[in-house]
Write an enzyme that holds these catalytic residues in place. Structure first.
Site, PDB file in Angstrom:
ATOM      1  N   CYS A  38      43.319 -50.559  40.122  1.00  0.00           N
ATOM      2  CA  CYS A  38      44.147 -50.501  38.915  1.00  0.00           C
ATOM      3  C   CYS A  38      44.145 -51.859  38.223  1.00  0.00           C
ATOM      4  O   CYS A  38      43.918 -52.885  38.863  1.00  0.00           O
ATOM      5  CB  CYS A  38      45.568 -50.146  39.348  1.00  0.00           C
ATOM      6  SG  CYS A  38      46.769 -50.110  38.021  1.00  0.00           S
ATOM      7  N   SER A  40      46.698 -53.454  37.390  1.00  0.00           N
ATOM      8  CA  SER A  40      47.708 -54.302  38.041  1.00  0.00           C
ATOM      9  C   SER A  40      47.157 -54.894  39.336  1.00  0.00           C
ATOM     10  O   SER A  40      47.465 -56.033  39.685  1.00  0.00           O
ATOM     11  CB  SER A  40      49.005 -53.525  38.289  1.00  0.00           C
ATOM     12  OG  SER A  40      48.787 -52.465  39.178  1.00  0.00           O
ATOM     13  N   HIS A  43      45.350 -57.896  38.325  1.00  0.00           N
ATOM     14  CA  HIS A  43      46.267 -59.031  38.090  1.00  0.00           C
ATOM     15  C   HIS A  43      46.648 -59.677  39.419  1.00  0.00           C
ATOM     16  O   HIS A  43      46.716 -60.899  39.532  1.00  0.00           O
ATOM     17  CB  HIS A  43      47.550 -58.559  37.389  1.00  0.00           C
ATOM     18  CG  HIS A  43      47.363 -58.184  35.945  1.00  0.00           C
ATOM     19  ND1 HIS A  43      46.832 -59.045  35.020  1.00  0.00           N
ATOM     20  CD2 HIS A  43      47.628 -57.038  35.273  1.00  0.00           C
ATOM     21  CE1 HIS A  43      46.784 -58.455  33.831  1.00  0.00           C
ATOM     22  NE2 HIS A  43      47.254 -57.226  33.964  1.00  0.00           N
ATOM     23  N   HIS A  64      47.350 -48.424  45.160  1.00  0.00           N
ATOM     24  CA  HIS A  64      48.411 -47.416  44.979  1.00  0.00           C
ATOM     25  C   HIS A  64      47.927 -46.143  44.288  1.00  0.00           C
ATOM     26  O   HIS A  64      48.695 -45.213  44.105  1.00  0.00           O
ATOM     27  CB  HIS A  64      49.583 -48.022  44.181  1.00  0.00           C
ATOM     28  CG  HIS A  64      49.174 -48.482  42.819  1.00  0.00           C
ATOM     29  ND1 HIS A  64      48.738 -49.759  42.583  1.00  0.00           N
ATOM     30  CD2 HIS A  64      49.097 -47.835  41.638  1.00  0.00           C
ATOM     31  CE1 HIS A  64      48.412 -49.882  41.312  1.00  0.00           C
ATOM     32  NE2 HIS A  64      48.617 -48.717  40.708  1.00  0.00           N
ATOM     33  N   CYS A  94      65.338 -45.457  45.407  1.00  0.00           N
ATOM     34  CA  CYS A  94      66.292 -45.690  46.508  1.00  0.00           C
ATOM     35  C   CYS A  94      67.248 -44.514  46.704  1.00  0.00           C
ATOM     36  O   CYS A  94      67.819 -44.348  47.776  1.00  0.00           O
ATOM     37  CB  CYS A  94      67.072 -46.979  46.260  1.00  0.00           C
ATOM     38  SG  CYS A  94      68.353 -46.843  44.977  1.00  0.00           S
ATOM     39  N   CYS A 108      64.784 -46.449  38.790  1.00  0.00           N
ATOM     40  CA  CYS A 108      65.468 -47.025  39.956  1.00  0.00           C
ATOM     41  C   CYS A 108      65.462 -48.548  39.906  1.00  0.00           C
ATOM     42  O   CYS A 108      64.456 -49.171  39.597  1.00  0.00           O
ATOM     43  CB  CYS A 108      64.780 -46.539  41.232  1.00  0.00           C
ATOM     44  SG  CYS A 108      65.469 -47.295  42.724  1.00  0.00           S
ATOM     45  N   GLU A 149      47.553 -41.002  39.254  1.00  0.00           N
ATOM     46  CA  GLU A 149      48.556 -42.015  38.901  1.00  0.00           C
ATOM     47  C   GLU A 149      48.253 -42.687  37.562  1.00  0.00           C
ATOM     48  O   GLU A 149      49.111 -42.699  36.667  1.00  0.00           O
ATOM     49  CB  GLU A 149      48.703 -43.029  40.049  1.00  0.00           C
ATOM     50  CG  GLU A 149      49.949 -43.910  39.926  1.00  0.00           C
ATOM     51  CD  GLU A 149      49.734 -45.221  39.205  1.00  0.00           C
ATOM     52  OE1 GLU A 149      50.725 -45.901  38.924  1.00  0.00           O
ATOM     53  OE2 GLU A 149      48.568 -45.575  38.892  1.00  0.00           O
ATOM     54  N   ILE A 177      43.579 -47.013  31.238  1.00  0.00           N
ATOM     55  CA  ILE A 177      44.823 -46.524  30.627  1.00  0.00           C
ATOM     56  C   ILE A 177      44.587 -46.167  29.159  1.00  0.00           C
ATOM     57  O   ILE A 177      45.035 -45.121  28.679  1.00  0.00           O
ATOM     58  CB  ILE A 177      45.971 -47.563  30.778  1.00  0.00           C
ATOM     59  CG1 ILE A 177      46.253 -47.835  32.270  1.00  0.00           C
ATOM     60  CG2 ILE A 177      47.244 -47.095  30.070  1.00  0.00           C
ATOM     61  CD1 ILE A 177      46.670 -46.645  33.091  1.00  0.00           C
TER      62      ILE A 177
END
Ligand SMILES: [Zn+2]
Ligand SMILES: [Zn+2]
Length: 345
Positions: A38, A40, A43, A64, A94, A108, A149, A177
């Site tokens: 991904c 991220s 990064h 992920h 959570c 969350c 995802e 994306i």
């Protein structure tokens, strides 16, 4: 087992031999068959600012965007059963904070994310909460499922931008994306989708293979001129998926009065916006990040019905031992999506 970890708060990742995780209460152990790299993750690899909170968690296995088969389940888990193929919503809420109590787990305050704040899936196995697993339809293979995802991130951005039938849309960014946003905007009824990159010939060619004839390379043409040429004027919606500060101001300059710009890029620097122009143009600037649980069901249905439409998004496939090479590929603009396949060498 072999795992790709962030082990130091500096550039790079390490390939390490680590113990296989054991599923905790309410969790399953998944044999990972495909895990996408991904933006991220890149990064995190490059160690750009904005991820400092990872430091106390190191060494941490990243990854992920994954799919695989359940091979072990805690005694209290009824679903998924052993042998079930799944993909996993990596963001774990959570259940107790005000947002969770209001039924908005996506907001969350104390969320934990596989591959960012707990061990992820660039490994042969990953433990994950059973409640975060989605059963895969037979027609969706693991590499397609690993796109769920990022496609959810794109689909949620398009939902946030309220794309309607007949809209003209500019997508800034030709990475995974951005291309996903273009696909989802077309499905939402957009009449014209213009995909924009900068020095991005390989990924813009991918956009054209996906059926987007209107592509712009900012290395060759200025945005405003290109949008006028292709759309005949300003556009209804702009999506920013670059993380480049100038793209937000450039995007606002081609947005029609009353239009919506959705920012979906992760920016390492602040952006300054001419608020008077924004107010007079009645522009809305909206942020979109992650997705809703309902987005997951929508995207999985899409993949089951027309998965082949999305497969060209995958540009490279590598084995687990070559994950770091996959990251180098992702850094160049030659890859739209690199998928790591831990069960293959
Ligand atoms: Zn992702
Ligand atoms: Zn919460």
């Amino acid at each position: 087992m072999l795992a790709v970890q962030k082990s130091q708060p500096e550039h790079g990742l390490t390939l390490a031999e680590v113990p296989r995780p054991a599923p905790g209460p309410g969790e399953v152990l998944i044999e990972v068959e495909a895990c996408g790299i991904c933006g991220s993750d890149v990064h995190v690899y490059e160690w750009t600012s904005g991820y400092e909170w990872m430091t106390p968690l190191m060494p941490l296995t990243v990854g992920h965007e994954f799919a695989g088969t359940v091979v072990e389940a805690a005694p209290d888990v009824a679903f998924p059963e052993i042998g079930q193929r799944v993909t996993v919503w990596p963001s774990i809420s959570c259940g107790a904070c005000p947002a969770c109590r209001e039924g908005q787990p996506e907001n969350c305050e104390r969320k934990v994310t596989l591959g960012l704040t707990r061990h992820g899936a660039f490994a042969t196995h990953v433990a994950a909460p059973a409640a975060s697993c989605f059963a895969l339809p037979d027609s969706v293979d693991s590499e397609l499922a690993s796109l769920t995802e990022p496609l959810c991130v794109s689909a949620r951005a398009v939902e946030t931008g309220e794309v309607r039938l007949g809209h003209s849309v500019v997508v800034l960014g030709a990475g995974m994306i951005g291309l996903g946003i273009a696909l989802m905007a077309r499905r939402a009824g957009a009449a014209k989708v213009i995909v924009v990159g900068k020095d991005d010939s390989v990924r813009l060619a991918c956009a054209r293979r996906l059926g987007f004839a209107a592509t712009v390379d900012l290395a060759e043409e200025e945005l405003a001129a290109a949008v006028t040429r292709l759309a005949g004027g300003k556009v209804d919606r702009v999506f920013e998926a670059t993380g480049v500060a100038a793209s937000v101001t450039d995007g606002l300059s081609v947005l029609r009065r009353g239009g919506i710009l959705v920012a979906a890029g992760i920016h390492s620097r602040p952006v300054s916006v001419d608020l008077t122009a924004l107010v007079r143009g009645k522009h809305q600037l909206r942020g979109s990040h992650g997705a809703l649980r309902s987005t997951w069901a929508t995207v999985l249905k899409l993949l089951a019905e027309s998965g082949e439409e999305f497969r060209p998004l995958i540009s490279h496939r590598v084995g687990l031992a070559d994950t770091i090479e996959g990251f180098r590929l992702s850094l160049t603009k030659e890859a739209s999506k690199v998928v790591v396949r831990p069960q293959q060498s």
